[in-house]
Design a protein around this motif. Structure first.
Motif, PDB file in Angstrom:
ATOM      1  N   TYR A 108       0.836  -1.209   0.000  1.00 48.55           N
ATOM      2  CA  TYR A 108       0.000   0.000   0.000  1.00 48.55           C
ATOM      3  C   TYR A 108       0.870   1.259   0.000  1.00 48.55           C
ATOM      4  O   TYR A 108       0.623   2.204  -0.771  1.00 48.55           O
ATOM      5  N   ASN A 109       1.875   1.281   0.848  1.00 54.96           N
ATOM      6  CA  ASN A 109       2.748   2.456   0.921  1.00 54.96           C
ATOM      7  C   ASN A 109       3.453   2.704  -0.408  1.00 54.96           C
ATOM      8  O   ASN A 109       3.565   3.850  -0.878  1.00 54.96           O
ATOM      9  N   ARG A 110       3.944   1.633  -1.058  1.00 49.32           N
ATOM     10  CA  ARG A 110       4.623   1.790  -2.342  1.00 49.32           C
ATOM     11  C   ARG A 110       3.653   2.281  -3.426  1.00 49.32           C
ATOM     12  O   ARG A 110       3.996   3.118  -4.267  1.00 49.32           O
ATOM     13  N   TRP A 111       2.435   1.705  -3.394  1.00 46.97           N
ATOM     14  CA  TRP A 111       1.424   2.089  -4.390  1.00 46.97           C
ATOM     15  C   TRP A 111       1.069   3.570  -4.259  1.00 46.97           C
ATOM     16  O   TRP A 111       1.064   4.308  -5.261  1.00 46.97           O
ATOM     17  N   MET A 112       0.776   4.021  -3.057  1.00 48.10           N
ATOM     18  CA  MET A 112       0.347   5.400  -2.861  1.00 48.10           C
ATOM     19  C   MET A 112       1.486   6.390  -3.107  1.00 48.10           C
ATOM     20  O   MET A 112       1.252   7.541  -3.481  1.00 48.10           O
ATOM     21  N   GLN A 113       2.722   5.951  -2.900  1.00 45.73           N
ATOM     22  CA  GLN A 113       3.863   6.809  -3.205  1.00 45.73           C
ATOM     23  C   GLN A 113       4.023   6.972  -4.718  1.00 45.73           C
ATOM     24  O   GLN A 113       4.339   8.069  -5.201  1.00 45.73           O
ATOM     25  N   LYS A 114       3.777   5.903  -5.473  1.00 49.40           N
ATOM     26  CA  LYS A 114       3.933   5.952  -6.920  1.00 49.40           C
ATOM     27  C   LYS A 114       2.722   6.574  -7.597  1.00 49.40           C
ATOM     28  O   LYS A 114       2.868   7.335  -8.581  1.00 49.40           O
ATOM     29  N   TRP A 115       1.508   6.243  -7.134  1.00 49.66           N
ATOM     30  CA  TRP A 115       0.278   6.765  -7.736  1.00 49.66           C
ATOM     31  C   TRP A 115      -0.615   7.353  -6.647  1.00 49.66           C
ATOM     32  O   TRP A 115      -1.581   6.714  -6.193  1.00 49.66           O
ATOM     33  N   PRO A 116      -0.336   8.564  -6.189  1.00 43.89           N
ATOM     34  CA  PRO A 116      -1.076   9.160  -5.067  1.00 43.89           C
ATOM     35  C   PRO A 116      -2.488   9.602  -5.418  1.00 43.89           C
ATOM     36  O   PRO A 116      -3.285   9.892  -4.527  1.00 43.89           O
ATOM     37  N   THR A 117      -2.805   9.662  -6.717  1.00 38.37           N
ATOM     38  CA  THR A 117      -4.138  10.102  -7.143  1.00 38.37           C
ATOM     39  C   THR A 117      -4.713   9.162  -8.187  1.00 38.37           C
ATOM     40  O   THR A 117      -3.997   8.364  -8.805  1.00 38.37           O
ATOM     41  N   ALA A 120      -3.059   9.783 -11.576  1.00 37.40           N
ATOM     42  CA  ALA A 120      -1.753   9.160 -11.747  1.00 37.40           C
ATOM     43  C   ALA A 120      -1.894   7.680 -12.079  1.00 37.40           C
ATOM     44  O   ALA A 120      -1.203   7.152 -12.961  1.00 37.40           O
ATOM     45  N   LEU A 121      -2.804   6.993 -11.398  1.00 37.57           N
ATOM     46  CA  LEU A 121      -3.022   5.573 -11.676  1.00 37.57           C
ATOM     47  C   LEU A 121      -3.590   5.379 -13.076  1.00 37.57           C
ATOM     48  O   LEU A 121      -3.220   4.428 -13.786  1.00 37.57           O
ATOM     49  N   ALA A 122      -4.484   6.260 -13.492  1.00 34.48           N
ATOM     50  CA  ALA A 122      -5.111   6.128 -14.814  1.00 34.48           C
ATOM     51  C   ALA A 122      -4.080   6.226 -15.932  1.00 34.48           C
ATOM     52  O   ALA A 122      -4.254   5.644 -17.015  1.00 34.48           O
ATOM     53  N   GLN A 123      -2.993   6.956 -15.705  1.00 35.50           N
ATOM     54  CA  GLN A 123      -1.972   7.133 -16.733  1.00 35.50           C
ATOM     55  C   GLN A 123      -0.931   6.011 -16.741  1.00 35.50           C
ATOM     56  O   GLN A 123      -0.126   5.922 -17.666  1.00 35.50           O
ATOM     57  N   ALA A 124      -0.953   5.151 -15.720  1.00 39.62           N
ATOM     58  CA  ALA A 124       0.024   4.070 -15.642  1.00 39.62           C
ATOM     59  C   ALA A 124      -0.334   2.970 -16.634  1.00 39.62           C
ATOM     60  O   ALA A 124      -1.474   2.839 -17.085  1.00 39.62           O
ATOM     61  N   SER A 125       0.651   2.159 -16.981  1.00 38.04           N
ATOM     62  CA  SER A 125       0.412   1.020 -17.856  1.00 38.04           C
ATOM     63  C   SER A 125       0.060  -0.200 -17.017  1.00 38.04           C
ATOM     64  O   SER A 125       0.371  -0.270 -15.822  1.00 38.04           O
ATOM     65  N   LEU A 126      -0.583  -1.168 -17.651  1.00 40.28           N
ATOM     66  CA  LEU A 126      -0.938  -2.395 -16.957  1.00 40.28           C
ATOM     67  C   LEU A 126       0.316  -3.128 -16.503  1.00 40.28           C
ATOM     68  O   LEU A 126       0.323  -3.765 -15.439  1.00 40.28           O
ATOM     69  N   GLU A 127       1.382  -3.047 -17.288  1.00 46.11           N
ATOM     70  CA  GLU A 127       2.629  -3.702 -16.900  1.00 46.11           C
ATOM     71  C   GLU A 127       3.169  -3.123 -15.600  1.00 46.11           C
ATOM     72  O   GLU A 127       3.653  -3.862 -14.730  1.00 46.11           O
TER      73      GLU A 127
END
Length: 446
Positions: A108-117, A120-127
């Motif tokens: 959870y901590n790693r996820w929220m640090q990388k994609w806090p909003t 940000a998550l919407a722009q990430a790739s599935l990979e």
């Protein structure tokens, strides 16, 4: 506590055997279709406003003092933006599905640090999502989470739905529980939540022994959760209820002495009553104890014809009592010698171990059930599995089917030693308590 209850079961044929079921707590009726389930007894509900208010206060006070320090709780309490707050709660709820809290924290901590909003998550790739999710298991959870984030950004202008109803309707992968958790914690909507921990807490507090996985019981538990949730602190109340189930009211060896709700707990009162009963037995005294099965939310459910038996009753006497009961129930002579012992089925609910002593009885000809004597009906095996029956009744039928299979297999004896236990998958104790009767008959001759 020791109770016996006898159950009579009759031979079934695979192609269409029929069995008699009766509704627990129902009004008499004939062979007409089953009516809607009757409401459960008041002891299985929270109907006293004063008790509900006291329960809320006790639980929230305990939570404020004893809650675990978890990163998603910190974000939910400190984040001022409603959409970011809801996103933070949403991510935690998806990660916590099928996964322990201790494992989730680092992810959870790693996820929220990388994609806090959400953006940000919407722009990430599935990979990228799968790479961060690696080791957490159930990869479809991360994929659905990103898909839903993209939908919020592209179709909802980046704004999370504000109610449990809309969250469940508009976001893929968000079910009733997750929607309730997000809405109550992030937006303060006074809606309850029901997960495995909450089910266990509510069932113990109201001494509900019916199959908690059945839709009818789950729906009642949702009604209960919605009635209990604190209107001023719904998110904290729901988290407190889940926290209680995760840390105190655990599946095995619950810490009842530390429970802030023990004064509201019917199961705890039941245990105290059983201890008092056991103490009285040491001094040769017997006090009446109500049927364990009556502590279940069984109103409206079906059961095989059954009869509670006194502790220590010899088998011969058991047969006589059971035969008399069945004779009154069917309106035709039933010989004690015609009852055949199947075995004992152990069923466990919370602190209580029940033993069902199962007998079989073969009937010749047609037997018409008198609705004035008992609210009963004949059912086929298929109808049995489609009916609202408790887990205990399913175990009773399984015991009968097991013996029938053994008798039909060459080289296997048909006799079973008295006292042999036919335990379910979650049965661990050979205690002796309740017994029932599966009263089943063969189909009419063509």
């Amino acid at each position: 506590m020791s109770h016996l209850r006898a159950t009579a079961a009759r031979g079934l044929r695979r192609s269409g055997g029929r069995g008699a079921l009766r509704r627990k707590g129902a009004s008499p009726r004939g062979a007409a279709p089953a009516p809607a389930p009757a409401p459960p007894p008041s002891r299985h509900l929270f109907s006293d406003p004063a008790e509900i208010e006291a329960l809320r206060g006790h639980l929230l006070a305990w939570y404020d003092k004893c809650k675990r320090d978890l990163p998603w709780r910190t974000l939910a309490a400190t984040e001022l933006d409603a959409d970011r707050r809801a996103y933070a709660v949403w991510v935690s709820e998806i990660m916590l599905q099928q996964t322990q809290v201790a494992t989730v924290i680092d992810y959870y901590n790693r996820w929220m640090q990388k994609w806090p909003t959400l953006q940000a998550l919407a722009q990430a790739s599935l990979e990228e999502v799968n790479e961060l999710w690696a080791g957490l298991g159930y990869y479809s959870r991360g994929k659905r989470l990103q898909e839903a984030a993209r939908k919020v950004v592209s179709e909802l202008a980046g704004q999370m739905p504000r109610t449990a109803e809309d969250l469940q309707k508009l976001l893929p992968g968000v079910g009733r529980y997750t929607a309730g958790a997000i809405a109550s914690i992030s937006y303060g909507q006074a809606t309850g939540v029901v997960d495995g921990n909450v089910i266990r807490v509510l069932c113990r507090m109201r001494c509900i022994g019916a199959d908690s996985s059945s839709p009818a019981v789950v729906e009642r538990l949702w009604d209960m959760a919605n009635a209990l949730v604190d209107r001023s602190r719904p998110g904290d109340f729901n988290q407190a209820l889940m926290e209680l189930g995760a840390t105190v009211c655990v599946p095995k060896a619950p810490l009842c002495g530390e429970c802030p709700l023990k004064q509201h707990c019917q199961a705890q009162r039941r245990v105290e009553k059983e201890l008092a009963f056991a103490s009285q037995k040491l001094f040769g005294k017997r006090a009446p104890v109500s049927d364990v099965e009556d502590c279940g939310l069984l109103a409206g459910l079906w059961e095989f014809p059954s009869l509670p038996l006194a502790q220590g009753l010899q088998e011969e006497k058991q047969r006589e009592v059971l035969a008399d009961h069945l004779q009154a129930w069917t309106g035709r002579p039933v010989a004690a010698g015609g009852l055949r012992f199947i075995g004992e089925v152990v069923h466990i609910f919370s602190h209580i171990h029940q033993t069902y002593v199962v007998y079989s009885l073969s009937l010749d000809g047609d037997v018409t059930l008198d609705p004035a004597l008992s609210p009963s009906r004949w059912v086929t095996e298929e109808e049995f599995h489609a009916s609202a029956v408790s887990t205990a009744m399913k175990k009773v039928l399984k015991a009968h089917e097991k013996q029938r299979g053994e008798e039909s297999s060459p080289g296997k004896g048909s006799k079973r030693k008295r006292g042999a236990k036919l335990q379910g998958a979650n049965s661990t104790c050979p205690g002796t308590q309740l017994s029932l009767r599966a009263f089943l008959r063969a189909p009419k001759s063509p």
